[in-house]
Motif scaffolding. Structure first.
Motif, PDB file in Angstrom:
ATOM      1  N   MET A   1       9.632  43.624  14.967  1.00  0.00           N
ATOM      2  CA  MET A   1       9.767  44.832  14.161  1.00  0.00           C
ATOM      3  C   MET A   1       9.105  44.623  12.799  1.00  0.00           C
ATOM      4  O   MET A   1       9.342  43.629  12.129  1.00  0.00           O
ATOM      5  CB  MET A   1      11.252  45.102  13.964  1.00  0.00           C
ATOM      6  N   PHE A   9      13.724  52.152   7.538  1.00  0.00           N
ATOM      7  CA  PHE A   9      15.145  52.161   7.894  1.00  0.00           C
ATOM      8  C   PHE A   9      16.006  52.183   6.639  1.00  0.00           C
ATOM      9  O   PHE A   9      16.990  52.911   6.559  1.00  0.00           O
ATOM     10  CB  PHE A   9      15.499  50.929   8.743  1.00  0.00           C
ATOM     11  N   ILE A 324      22.886  46.723  20.020  1.00  0.00           N
ATOM     12  CA  ILE A 324      21.731  47.237  20.746  1.00  0.00           C
ATOM     13  C   ILE A 324      20.493  46.395  20.489  1.00  0.00           C
ATOM     14  O   ILE A 324      19.372  46.831  20.757  1.00  0.00           O
ATOM     15  CB  ILE A 324      21.448  48.708  20.400  1.00  0.00           C
ATOM     16  N   GLY A 325      20.705  45.179  19.972  1.00  0.00           N
ATOM     17  CA  GLY A 325      19.599  44.232  19.957  1.00  0.00           C
ATOM     18  C   GLY A 325      18.901  44.026  18.634  1.00  0.00           C
ATOM     19  O   GLY A 325      17.789  43.506  18.603  1.00  0.00           O
TER      20      GLY A 325
ATOM     21  N   LEU B 109      16.494  53.778  18.245  1.00  0.00           N
ATOM     22  CA  LEU B 109      16.844  52.546  17.540  1.00  0.00           C
ATOM     23  C   LEU B 109      16.609  51.258  18.344  1.00  0.00           C
ATOM     24  O   LEU B 109      15.928  50.344  17.861  1.00  0.00           O
ATOM     25  CB  LEU B 109      18.300  52.644  17.071  1.00  0.00           C
ATOM     26  N   ALA B 112      13.016  50.564  18.561  1.00  0.00           N
ATOM     27  CA  ALA B 112      12.443  50.119  17.298  1.00  0.00           C
ATOM     28  C   ALA B 112      12.673  48.626  17.103  1.00  0.00           C
ATOM     29  O   ALA B 112      11.772  47.894  16.685  1.00  0.00           O
ATOM     30  CB  ALA B 112      13.065  50.896  16.140  1.00  0.00           C
ATOM     31  N   TYR B 113      13.891  48.169  17.438  1.00  0.00           N
ATOM     32  CA  TYR B 113      14.173  46.744  17.251  1.00  0.00           C
ATOM     33  C   TYR B 113      13.389  45.884  18.233  1.00  0.00           C
ATOM     34  O   TYR B 113      13.247  44.690  18.034  1.00  0.00           O
ATOM     35  CB  TYR B 113      15.674  46.474  17.373  1.00  0.00           C
ATOM     36  N   GLY B 115      10.280  46.490  18.690  1.00  0.00           N
ATOM     37  CA  GLY B 115       8.922  46.525  18.174  1.00  0.00           C
ATOM     38  C   GLY B 115       8.054  47.587  18.819  1.00  0.00           C
ATOM     39  O   GLY B 115       6.837  47.558  18.685  1.00  0.00           O
ATOM     40  N   ILE B 116       8.674  48.528  19.527  1.00  0.00           N
ATOM     41  CA  ILE B 116       7.886  49.609  20.132  1.00  0.00           C
ATOM     42  C   ILE B 116       7.679  50.693  19.076  1.00  0.00           C
ATOM     43  O   ILE B 116       8.622  51.096  18.404  1.00  0.00           O
ATOM     44  CB  ILE B 116       8.603  50.175  21.368  1.00  0.00           C
ATOM     45  N   LYS B 117       6.431  51.143  18.940  1.00  0.00           N
ATOM     46  CA  LYS B 117       6.110  51.974  17.782  1.00  0.00           C
ATOM     47  C   LYS B 117       5.799  53.416  18.140  1.00  0.00           C
ATOM     48  O   LYS B 117       5.536  53.749  19.290  1.00  0.00           O
ATOM     49  CB  LYS B 117       4.884  51.374  17.071  1.00  0.00           C
ATOM     50  N   ARG B 121       7.445  55.153  21.425  1.00  0.00           N
ATOM     51  CA  ARG B 121       8.875  55.106  21.165  1.00  0.00           C
ATOM     52  C   ARG B 121       9.476  56.501  21.268  1.00  0.00           C
ATOM     53  O   ARG B 121      10.483  56.721  21.923  1.00  0.00           O
ATOM     54  CB  ARG B 121       9.098  54.534  19.766  1.00  0.00           C
TER      55      ARG B 121
END
Ligand SMILES: Nc1ncnc2c1ncn2[C@@H]1O[C@H](COP(=O)(O)OP(=O)(O)OP(=O)(O)O)[C@@H](O)[C@H]1O
Ligand SMILES: [Mg+2]
Lengths: 408, 232
Positions: A1, A9, A324-325, B109, B112-113, B115-117, B121
């Protein structure tokens, strides 16, 4: 990320709870600006006191009798058997240009304690001085309206007087005082001048003042044997120390002083007065600094409070994000950025508020900003904001998601 | 082939001494790739506790848990984040959506975590919301949604990462019978695609869709049966 994404965020986090964001920012801003303004106020008032004293003249030396009691008239043998009161002769000797090349002039002062009346009005001057015309320059007093009295007024013993603004307002509201006759201790004095407004020097009202020819005051009010002081003016502030030595030499001879540690007179100069007051006004600055520190602390507690109140909600949110990771690092970075933005924006607004607020006079004092206080206030609040924004977040981010979700 | 889920002698204790509660009291459970398991049991029997363990959200007091052969207790924070984000889709009993955040942002969310943009996404989140029938509510925040709608957002969030293991704690608790039916059809599809599904439920007709039913009581598994009615 990506880092950019985390910043987004953080901004979304700030945006999603505008009330919390506003309150925290305001808490920091108020803390910062109040510290800046309070310290500027303390600094400004101490500068004002110093300027007031400098106006009295820094090259003036006052000689007072050491015989116990104010005027020295109530002779007490306690100090020295040979002690003499201050005399007009002393003042004449001090004016000798050969023996005292660094003294510009000297003026004897007879001080009266009396009340002046005009019609039904009355006023008790803070100082009622019988003196020579030289006194005006030596004490840095100027006449704004009317005239000074002259050496001839002194030799003739004319009952004329120059008065300060406080006496004018006390006695002559709505009346031009020049040419009026007021009664002081029953004795009539004709007003010939009004001095320029001096203001207060922090200790006494410089405008509660009556100045009259020495001879007139001695004859009618004080008698001839008790001068209050002799005011000496050095040629310049630079030669003040030389003038001081000359005063001691002449006065020791005049008063037949055998032991210099046991003189029957003492000297005061404005420079030493300035030193005492500037140290007392630095006490004021320290005091205000402490108040400011407390307000910073209270502001800090306010910030902490707002941050901690939301910690329950934020902790649950952190639990969800982890479930959720979300990596711990991403969470920490987001919350630290939030805290940084809050603190920086709050601190920045506080500095602006402080700079603007310091432009306004507070009870007649123009605040003067102390640059280091700006950095101190900004730094401390930013640190408080960062710590109390960052610390609970880092604690929450270390919990297992389920623990964070259950947090209360 | 090792099981996807391998719980061995699991004990979860809350409190100490006289106040000690054993939410899990010696549980052994193996679930293989592609299974569809329903967990049933009275309230307080430890179902959610077991589910949280399986989702790598909580740790055990005693015993071991292997997910895909990895012992969860030995993983560091980063590895745990990867496991939670990529392998598991978790649907909470109490939804756990992020407050003051739109349905779309909530579903995006986990992506996003990972790393999909940008476009991808958004389109994956939109697709997941469409599957649960909320494409017209994407800009609503949780407080603007009904309980059933919130639950469906939570389902979309769990599905959008296409996890190989779907863990759902009473996913139909807040749904009407039509939505329940749709959701169960969805689970069937997911399971038919070879993914493992574990569902906690109180309702017999929900359990009836599963191929295996595990019953719990007082922190123990009291029965573990193959569901005959599904053998069509
Ligand atoms: N944090 C906790 N502290 C103390 N006891 C807990 C905690 N969490 C759960 N328990 C206890 O553990 C037991 C099992 O709880 P769990 O949530 O797993 O039940 P459940 O089977 O999911 O019930 P339900 O069907 O009502 O959701 C309960 O007795 C509960 O009181
Ligand atoms: Mg439960």
């Amino acid at each position: 990320m990506s880092f950019f994404e985390i910043i987004r965020f953080a901004i979304r986090g700030l945006n999603s709870n505008k009330l919390r964001t506003t309150l925290t920012t305001m808490g920091i801003a108020i803390g910062v600006s109040s510290v800046i303004i309070l310290l500027a106020f303390g600094n400004g008032s101490s500068k004002a006191v110093q300027a007031g004293i400098e106006k009295l003249g820094t090259n003036t030396i006052t000689i007072q009798s050491n015989r116990g009691g104010f005027g020295g008239g109530r002779a007490s043998a306690s100090r020295s058997a040979s002690s003499k009161p201050l005399t007009v002769g002393d003042a004449v000797a001090l004016s000798d240009p050969i023996k005292a090349p660094d003294i510009k002039q000297a003026a004897p002062v007879a001080g009266a304690n009396t009340t002046c009346t005009f019609g039904t009005n009355s006023s008790t001057p803070g100082s009622f001085n019988g003196t020579w015309p030289a006194w005006f320059e030596a004490s840095n007093t100027t006449v704004a309206k009317g005239t000074y009295f002259t050496n001839e007024d002194v030799t003739e013993g004319r009952r004329v007087a120059v008065i300060g603004n406080t006496i004018v307002t006390d006695l002559f509201t709505g009346v031009n005082p020049i040419g009026q006759v007021m009664r002081c201790g029953g004795i009539p004095f004709t007003i010939i001048g009004v001095t320029e407004k001096k203001g207060s020097n922090g200790f006494q009202d410089g405008d509660s003042l009556v100045v009259a020819p020495l001879t007139a005051v001695q004859r009618s009010l004080t008698g001839y044997n008790n001068l209050q002081s002799i005011v000496v003016q050095a040629k310049s502030a630079k030669v003040q120390d030389l003038a001081q030595t000359e005063i001691n030499t002449i006065m020791d001879a005049q008063h037949k002083v055998k032991n210099v540690s046991n003189r029957d007179y003492r000297t005061l100069n404005q420079a030493s007065l300035l030193a005492t007051t500037s140290s007392s006004s630095s006490v004021l600055t320290v005091l205000l600094g402490m108040i400011a520190g407390i307000s910073l602390l209270v502001g800090g507690i306010g910030i902490t409070n707002i941050m901690l109140v939301t910690v329950i909600e934020r902790t649950r949110e952190i639990g969800i994000r982890k479930a959720i990771g979300a990596p711990k690092r991403a969470i920490m970075t987001q919350f630290l950025i939030e805290a940084t933005i809050l603190s920086l924006v709050g601190g920045f607004l506080g500095v602006i508020g402080g700079l603007i607020g310091s432009h306004f006079k507070i009870v007649g004092v123009q605040p003067i900003i102390i640059p280091s206080s700006v950095f101190l206030a900004f730094g401390v609040s930013v640190l408080i904001g960062l710590f109390f924004g960052g610390y609970p977040a880092s604690r929450a981010a270390s919990l297992r998601p389920i623990e964070a979700l259950r947090y209360e | 082939m090792h099981p996807v889920i391998d719980v061995q002698g699991a004990v979860k204790q809350y409190g100490v001494g006289d106040a000690a509660i054993f939410a899990l009291d010696g549980v052994d459970l193996q679930i293989n790739q592609g299974e569809y398991v329903a967990i049933m049991g009275p309230s307080g029997s430890g179902k959610s506790t077991l589910m949280n363990i399986m989702g790598a959200l909580d740790n055990l007091t005693a015993g071991k848990y292997f997910l895909d052969g990895l012992e969860i207790d030995t993983l560091d924070e980063n590895a745990l984040a990867l496991v939670r984000g990529r392998k598991i889709g978790f649907i909470f009993q109490s939804f756990n959506l992020i407050a003051r955040t739109t349905a779309l942002a909530n579903v995006e969310l986990p992506l996003a975590y990972q790393g999909i943009k940008g476009k991808e996404r958004r389109s994956r989140a939109m697709a997941a919301l469409k599957v649960v029938g909320l494409e017209d509510r994407i800009n609503h925040e949780p407080t603007e949604l009904s309980g059933g709608q919130q639950q469906r957002v939570a389902v979309a969030r769990a599905l959008c990462t296409r996890p190989s293991l779907l863990l759902a704690d009473e996913p139909t608790g807040a749904l009407d019978s039509k939505s329940t039916h749709d959701l169960l059809d969805l689970f069937d599809q997911i399971n038919a695609a070879g993914r493992t599904v574990v569902v906690i439920t109180h309702e017999d007709d929900v359990a009836a869709r599963a191929k295996r039913v595990v019953r719990m009581r007082d922190g123990k598994i009291i029965s573990d049966t193959v569901n005959k009615s599904v053998s069509k």
